[in-house]
Scaffold this motif. Sequence first.
Motif, mmCIF file in Angstrom:
data_model
loop_
_atom_site.group_PDB
_atom_site.id
_atom_site.type_symbol
_atom_site.label_atom_id
_atom_site.label_comp_id
_atom_site.label_asym_id
_atom_site.label_seq_id
_atom_site.Cartn_x
_atom_site.Cartn_y
_atom_site.Cartn_z
ATOM 1 N N GLY A 154 30.396 46.215 41.833
ATOM 2 C CA GLY A 154 29.070 46.830 41.926
ATOM 3 C C GLY A 154 28.348 46.423 43.196
ATOM 4 N N ALA A 155 28.472 45.132 43.549
ATOM 5 C CA ALA A 155 27.797 44.659 44.762
ATOM 6 C C ALA A 155 28.383 45.319 46.010
ATOM 7 C CB ALA A 155 27.933 43.140 44.861
ATOM 8 N N SER A 156 29.686 45.526 46.035
ATOM 9 C CA SER A 156 30.295 46.165 47.199
ATOM 10 C C SER A 156 29.859 47.622 47.322
ATOM 11 C CB SER A 156 31.818 46.071 47.108
ATOM 12 O OG SER A 156 32.302 46.821 46.012
ATOM 13 N N GLU A 157 29.684 48.293 46.207
ATOM 14 C CA GLU A 157 29.234 49.686 46.235
ATOM 15 C C GLU A 157 27.783 49.775 46.722
ATOM 16 O OE1 GLU A 157 29.905 51.084 42.320
ATOM 17 O OE2 GLU A 157 32.093 51.329 42.577
ATOM 18 N N VAL A 158 26.948 48.834 46.241
ATOM 19 C CA VAL A 158 25.547 48.830 46.700
ATOM 20 C C VAL A 158 25.493 48.541 48.190
ATOM 21 C CG1 VAL A 158 23.344 47.617 46.509
ATOM 22 C CG2 VAL A 158 24.633 48.191 44.437
ATOM 23 N N LEU A 159 26.273 47.567 48.649
ATOM 24 C CA LEU A 159 26.294 47.214 50.057
ATOM 25 C C LEU A 159 26.790 48.382 50.907
ATOM 26 C CD1 LEU A 159 25.904 45.010 52.194
ATOM 27 C CD2 LEU A 159 28.253 44.279 51.760
ATOM 28 N N GLU A 197 34.445 49.064 56.701
ATOM 29 C CA GLU A 197 35.852 48.704 56.437
ATOM 30 C C GLU A 197 35.940 47.481 55.533
ATOM 31 O OE1 GLU A 197 39.837 47.177 58.845
ATOM 32 O OE2 GLU A 197 38.092 47.958 59.956
ATOM 33 N N PHE A 198 35.035 46.513 55.729
ATOM 34 C CA PHE A 198 35.075 45.298 54.916
ATOM 35 C C PHE A 198 34.590 45.550 53.498
ATOM 36 C CE2 PHE A 198 34.724 43.930 59.332
ATOM 37 C CZ PHE A 198 35.791 43.061 59.414
ATOM 38 N N THR A 199 33.570 46.400 53.346
ATOM 39 C CA THR A 199 33.117 46.730 51.993
ATOM 40 C C THR A 199 34.196 47.497 51.234
ATOM 41 O OG1 THR A 199 32.048 48.750 52.807
ATOM 42 C CG2 THR A 199 30.688 46.763 52.655
ATOM 43 N N ASN A 217 38.364 47.679 47.123
ATOM 44 C CA ASN A 217 39.769 47.917 46.779
ATOM 45 C C ASN A 217 40.402 46.694 46.150
ATOM 46 O OD1 ASN A 217 39.753 50.566 47.733
ATOM 47 N ND2 ASN A 217 40.330 49.952 49.812
ATOM 48 N N THR A 218 40.063 45.504 46.685
ATOM 49 C CA THR A 218 40.631 44.278 46.136
ATOM 50 C C THR A 218 40.140 44.028 44.716
ATOM 51 O OG1 THR A 218 40.739 43.317 48.351
ATOM 52 C CG2 THR A 218 40.885 41.796 46.484
ATOM 53 N N ALA A 219 38.861 44.291 44.470
ATOM 54 C CA ALA A 219 38.310 44.120 43.121
ATOM 55 C C ALA A 219 38.981 45.083 42.138
ATOM 56 C CB ALA A 219 36.803 44.351 43.140
#
Length: 448
Positions: free
Chosen positions: A246-251, A263-265, A270-272
């Motif tokens: 969720g945090a990566s999607e918000v970021l 690219e990092f988000t 993808n890793t999660a």
Amino acid sequence: MTLSSFNLTSIVNKFRLSYFVFAVLLCATFVSIFMYAETRMEQELVKARLLQQLELSQEKEGEQSIYIADPGIKIYQYDVAPERLKDQATNTVQETSVTVNTKAGITNTNLHFFIYEQNAQEYILTYLEDSELVMANYPVLAIFEQLEDIFANALRVAVILSLLIAIIFSQFSSRQITKPLLDLKKAVEIDHQNLAELTHLPSEVGVLARAIDAQNKKLAQYLKREQLFTGDVSHELRTPLTIILGASEVLASQLADDSYLSEFTDRISNTAKETSEIITALLLLSRNPEKLDNPITSINTIANNEIARLGYLIKYKSVTCTVVAEKDYTVNVRPELLKMALGNLIKNAFQYTDEGDVKITIDSNKITVRDTGLGISEDMMPLLYERFKRLERMNTDNNTISSESSSNKVEGTGLGLSIVQRIMTHMEWQLTHEANESGGSTFSIHYH
């Protein structure tokens, strides 16, 4: 049961062979005793007959250098005896094979001879076996030779019957001896339902049954603890993974479309997701295979989705990826497990290939992932499916493996192929590896 199917590793066959060998040895012992007794009796009878004839000849003819008596008896004074007899004769009656001329022609027979000393004079007494021996000459020896044939035939019949009885008895007794072991085997095979009935037996089978029962209880407790641990860990990991995702999607939503941070988000996201899928697959693997449903799953769809998901690994490389399939192939399997197995192979191919191509071929029997990457060295082959064993990139300058330069390292834990192998075992499929002549590796999943 044919000789080619006779397996000495079988306990039943070992019992049967033991009985048969015992019978053969017993028969050989009796035959040896019979032959020894027969030989000794014949020697004593021949000796008595020849000594009798020597006495009769001396009374009738006086002192002579050679006495001849029918049938087949010849007595020599030692000095005039044939040299061959002098060399071989002893105080014990001996027997040798000779060839003689008879009315019927040349025949083979036996010559009996021995040395006898009388009044400081040595004699060599000989007896040539002759089928014309009559009762009047020496009835005891004649009767013995007739009985010898009768006993020999009876002994042959006794040996054959003994071996047949040994075979029949070994069949019966081996079944009785191994029956408790077979009962134990059946009890273990049917989920130990009848194992408790065997644990009270005082025999060796009871001891073995109690040991198996105790070990089964330990294994059951261990499996239960493992399942509880897997479930608890999976449950506890899902919450932080959900938060990370969720945090990566918000970021990602707050970044500009052309931001280099996207690219990092994406990698975090993808890793999660991948970790969540691993947890799902591990949960499936912790269950019994027969309790899993196996829906019809499209192999082509799984392969294309995994290529799209892992495309970031070859985004900045001179690597192309193609899928070759004549049609849409399907297989009965949980999609999560196939996705995990095929995804790990594709991921490894992408990570370890810097230039060239990765080719996924699908047919009715197998799925093949072929790459033109680093390949696998011979010293790594025994550790190919070991956990936490990973292939490092080769330093092209000195052709050695580098573990210090971060640019030479590939991300991962070294669990990929180990998990794939576990999935193959779980689904009763087979994973094979071949080294390509031009470099790289070819992994094949055989699902039929």
